[in-house]
Motif scaffolding. Structure first.
Motif, PDB file in Angstrom:
ATOM      1  N   LEU A  35      70.485  33.601  13.245  1.00 59.21           N
ATOM      2  CA  LEU A  35      70.717  32.739  14.401  1.00 59.21           C
ATOM      3  C   LEU A  35      71.822  33.315  15.289  1.00 59.21           C
ATOM      4  CD1 LEU A  35      70.454  29.182  12.825  1.00 59.21           C
ATOM      5  CD2 LEU A  35      69.015  30.112  14.632  1.00 59.21           C
ATOM      6  N   PHE A  54      79.134  28.046  15.493  1.00 60.60           N
ATOM      7  CA  PHE A  54      78.414  27.920  16.765  1.00 60.60           C
ATOM      8  C   PHE A  54      78.970  26.788  17.636  1.00 60.60           C
ATOM      9  CE2 PHE A  54      75.368  29.850  13.767  1.00 60.60           C
ATOM     10  CZ  PHE A  54      75.102  31.021  14.440  1.00 60.60           C
ATOM     11  N   THR A 104      71.246  34.191  19.171  1.00 58.67           N
ATOM     12  CA  THR A 104      72.096  33.436  20.102  1.00 58.67           C
ATOM     13  C   THR A 104      72.939  34.363  20.952  1.00 58.67           C
ATOM     14  OG1 THR A 104      72.164  31.564  18.564  1.00 58.67           O
ATOM     15  CG2 THR A 104      73.859  31.649  20.285  1.00 58.67           C
ATOM     16  N   TRP A 127      81.691  32.074  26.701  1.00 54.53           N
ATOM     17  CA  TRP A 127      80.769  31.256  25.901  1.00 54.53           C
ATOM     18  C   TRP A 127      80.476  29.943  26.637  1.00 54.53           C
ATOM     19  CZ3 TRP A 127      81.135  31.048  19.892  1.00 54.53           C
ATOM     20  CH2 TRP A 127      80.163  30.183  19.378  1.00 54.53           C
ATOM     21  N   VAL A 171      71.921  27.238  23.615  1.00 58.98           N
ATOM     22  CA  VAL A 171      70.953  28.282  23.228  1.00 58.98           C
ATOM     23  C   VAL A 171      70.760  28.278  21.720  1.00 58.98           C
ATOM     24  CG1 VAL A 171      70.499  30.756  23.217  1.00 58.98           C
ATOM     25  CG2 VAL A 171      71.516  29.690  25.242  1.00 58.98           C
ATOM     26  N   TYR A 172      71.843  28.149  20.993  1.00 56.54           N
ATOM     27  CA  TYR A 172      71.762  28.072  19.527  1.00 56.54           C
ATOM     28  C   TYR A 172      70.898  26.907  19.096  1.00 56.54           C
ATOM     29  CZ  TYR A 172      73.345  26.222  15.013  1.00 56.54           C
ATOM     30  OH  TYR A 172      73.390  25.660  13.771  1.00 56.54           O
ATOM     31  N   HIS A 173      71.090  25.740  19.679  1.00 58.51           N
ATOM     32  CA  HIS A 173      70.302  24.565  19.307  1.00 58.51           C
ATOM     33  C   HIS A 173      68.826  24.761  19.622  1.00 58.51           C
ATOM     34  CE1 HIS A 173      72.826  21.308  17.761  1.00 58.51           C
ATOM     35  NE2 HIS A 173      73.818  21.888  18.422  1.00 58.51           N
ATOM     36  N   TYR A 187      67.128  27.648  19.678  1.00 56.07           N
ATOM     37  CA  TYR A 187      66.563  28.546  18.669  1.00 56.07           C
ATOM     38  C   TYR A 187      66.496  27.874  17.298  1.00 56.07           C
ATOM     39  CZ  TYR A 187      66.726  32.497  21.892  1.00 56.07           C
ATOM     40  OH  TYR A 187      66.508  33.350  22.945  1.00 56.07           O
ATOM     41  N   LEU A 214      76.199  28.803  25.403  1.00 47.92           N
ATOM     42  CA  LEU A 214      75.479  29.412  24.284  1.00 47.92           C
ATOM     43  C   LEU A 214      75.267  28.436  23.131  1.00 47.92           C
ATOM     44  CD1 LEU A 214      77.053  32.978  24.190  1.00 47.92           C
ATOM     45  CD2 LEU A 214      74.916  32.230  25.217  1.00 47.92           C
ATOM     46  N   THR A 215      76.044  27.379  23.052  1.00 53.04           N
ATOM     47  CA  THR A 215      75.791  26.391  21.999  1.00 53.04           C
ATOM     48  C   THR A 215      74.437  25.734  22.208  1.00 53.04           C
ATOM     49  OG1 THR A 215      78.171  25.980  21.792  1.00 53.04           O
ATOM     50  CG2 THR A 215      76.686  24.323  20.881  1.00 53.04           C
TER      51      THR A 215
END
Length: 624
Positions: free
Chosen positions: A547, A430, A551, A518, A526-528, A530, A523-524
């Motif tokens: 995840l 990610f 993501t 990306w 967004v990952y954090h 979630y 999107l990083t």
């Protein structure tokens, strides 16, 4: 008076004797004369009989008119052919005769293939009447002879057919008997259960004759049964012991006739057995997971030896051959592959198989990221075994100091207790844009894959503005089938509102990432977000796959299934043709190819890229 009656009685008896004896003598005399001349007179009398066309009529039964019926046609021969036998020379006649015999109708066995006019029939009948009855008998004899031959032939065929049917039936019976190969085994096991149930009814400390007999029979049957699984493996003595056991069980049933007590005892035994089975399954599953998460002794030995060799080198000798060409590491025209791994052999197989299958190995650049513990060993392996014309870069996660300062990721600070869920290297995917800021596109491999085909075509696919390209796993009926609610908790309002339960899922293992898109969509972050939400309440199962689904939700383009086949680490029923046609084989699951619990028939694809002849592998007892 008495003398008169006696004479009268004698006279009556004499007359009776004469009335019986005289006819016998007369008939015997006539029969004697008839024996000498009777046959000649009988034949002469028959010679005077004329063949009549009149239909014989029965006196007792009204005979039918006979419309629609045809008389058998008689063959008439010329005088020069009188001494010849009646011949049905044409093949059609013989076939008609055979059909007539088979159908059970011998009255119409003569040839009827050519229809005749009434005049021709009358002329033929006149000729027949003018002939002697001897020709009729001669033709009839020939007909009977041929009929007898054909009948014998058909009888023989029917006998052979019946014999074949009996043989086929015997084979079927034999096959059915072969199928039931464990009937006696099951019966013996059932006897053991019943015998132990009867023993439980005996009072504690009981040493009666029946108890002793049952214990003896149990030992005998258990010894005869042993580890055998087929009836053919049982000896004659085993069958005899089985009969003795049945006799003892009959005695026990007479002593303990209470059926309700027996049923209760069997239920208790079944419950105990089920509990034991569940316990054994749990223990087996636990041991399998322990084996999957542990490092085999051979791999640990290999890592130690390579680490020792690495630190024995001078600092300038620790550089990889192609790592000095820094321009290749950032060249956008080359094919950049990324692997996050702490497994030396796994990395070696991924790199070796990709380079071997590549049409242009010199355009390949591998980026291997590992932890600080395995960095020396993996570096030393590729120093000793460079990947041909390809370029390779080895990096340690400790070199990414910005991960711990810029991103407050709790997973990156944890120890790797389970590589499937909390392993740091699994979550590095990610952060690809930050790890490779100079690259616009990369292909990410899991370290449990093998590459069998050239992947050049993958780099020219149209991403359609999406971020990740992956093979979908939403095809029902396949072992790889996954639905969104497999890992996501749709009972939570946020999950139910944000995601579609029928959305198509996809797999990690082989993924093409467009890092430019990306970065634009951030999107990083967004990952954090979630990740933080999932740590507060159970929104999805642990691991990087759910995840990844959330993501990159609606940001995935589907790849052709031939690019990537999954299931080689858990599904033993994959079609071999699908495996051979795939570009990348993924050993997802717990049965990894470097473990003893791997699926044997799939391990060959992985083994072909392992250098088992290498001295370090031989010294660490790493074999096929």
């Amino acid at each position: 008076m008495k003398q008169f009656r006696r004479c009268q009685r004698i006279l009556i008896l004499s007359l009776l004797f004469l009335s019986v004896l005289a006819p016998l003598v007369f008939v015997s005399y006539r029969l004697k004369n008839l024996a000498s001349v009777g046959r000649k007179e009988f034949i002469e009398d028959l010679a005077t009989i004329k063949y009549r066309r009149d239909d014989l009529r029965l006196k007792a039964i009204q005979q039918e008119g006979g419309e629609g019926l045809k008389e058998p046609l008689l063959v008439v021969y010329k005088d020069k052919d009188q001494n010849s036998t009646a011949s049905y020379s044409s093949s059609e006649d013989i076939r008609d005769l055979e059909r007539s015999v088979i159908n059970g109708d011998t009255t119409n066995a003569v040839d009827n293939r050519n229809a005749e006019t009434d005049n021709e029939k009358e002329e033929r009948d006149e000729q027949v009447q003018q002939r002697g009855i001897s020709n009729v008998f001669q033709e009839k004899g020939q007909f009977n002879s041929q009929l007898r031959e054909i009948t014998e032939e058909r009888t023989k065929e029917m006998r052979d057919l019946l014999h074949n049917k009996e043989a086929h039936h015997d084979r079927n019976v034999h096959t059915q008997l072969q199928k039931v190969t464990d009937e006696k085994i099951r019966e013996m096991k059932d006897q053991l259960i019943r015998a132990k149930a009867y023993l439980s009814f005996a009072p504690p400390g009981s040493n009666s004759h029946l108890v002793k007999e049952l214990r003896l029979r149990i030992k005998e049957v258990e010894r005869a049964l042993g580890e055998r699984t087929k009836d053919s493996e049982l000896s004659r003595s085993a069958l005899q012991k089985m009969r003795h056991m049945e006799t003892s069980l009959s005695k026990a049933s007479a002593v303990y006739p209470d059926c309700s007590a027996m049923a209760a005892k069997l239920r208790a035994m079944a419950h105990t057995t089920e509990e034991q089975v569940r316990s054994q399954k749990k223990q087996a599953a636990y041991l399998v997971h322990i084996a999957a998460r542990s490092t085999p002794k051979g791999l640990h030995c290999l890592a130690m030896r390579l680490t020792a060799e690495y630190f024995a080198l001078e600092p300038e000798e620790r550089q990889l051959p192609k790592q000095q060409k820094l321009k290749n590491l950032h060249d956008q025209n080359l094919y950049h592959y990324v692997v996050f791994s702490d497994n030396i052999l796994a990395c070696a197989v991924v790199v070796s198989s990709t380079v071997s299958a590549a049409a242009e190995p010199k355009k390949i650049v591998f980026h291997v990221v590992t932890d600080s513990l395995n960095f020396p060993a993996i570096s030393m392996w590729f120093i000793l075994n460079p990947p041909g014309k390809a370029t390779i870069q080895i990096q340690s996660i400790d070199n990414f100091g910005w991960l711990f300062t810029k991103y407050n990721n709790p997973i990156l600070k944890q120890e790797s207790s389970d590589s499937r869920f909390t392993f740091q290297l699994n979550h590095l995917r990610f952060y690809l844009p930050e790890i490779f800021p100079a690259l616009n596109k990369v292909v990410l491999f899991d370290h449990d894959v093998v590459v069998l085909r050239d992947l050049t075509g993958l780099w020219h696919l149209d991403m359609k503005g999406k971020v990740v390209g992956a093979v979908q796993t939403c095809q029902k009926g396949k072992s790889s089938y996954r639905q969104m609610d497999t890992f996501l908790n749709f009972s939570d309002p946020f999950v139910a509102k944000s995601f579609d339960i029928n959305a198509c899922t996809w797999a990690f293992g082989l993924n093409l990432f467009d890092l430019q898109v990306w970065r634009k969509q951030n999107l990083t972050a967004v990952y954090h977000r979630y990740l933080q939400m999932g740590s507060e309440r159970p929104l999805w199962m642990a691991g990087s796959l759910p995840l990844g689904w959330v993501t990159f939700y609606k940001k995935t383009v589907a790849l052709d299934r031939r690019w990537h086949i999954t299931g080689l680490g858990y599904d033993s029923e994959l079609v071999r043709g699908d495996i051979e046609r795939a570009a990348v084989l993924h050993y997802d699951g717990i049965m990894k190819p470097w473990l003893d619990i791997a699926i044997g028939k799939y391990k060959q694809y992985w083994n072909r890229f392992v250098k088992f002849e290498h001295p370090y592998l031989q010294q660490c007892n790493i074999h096929e």
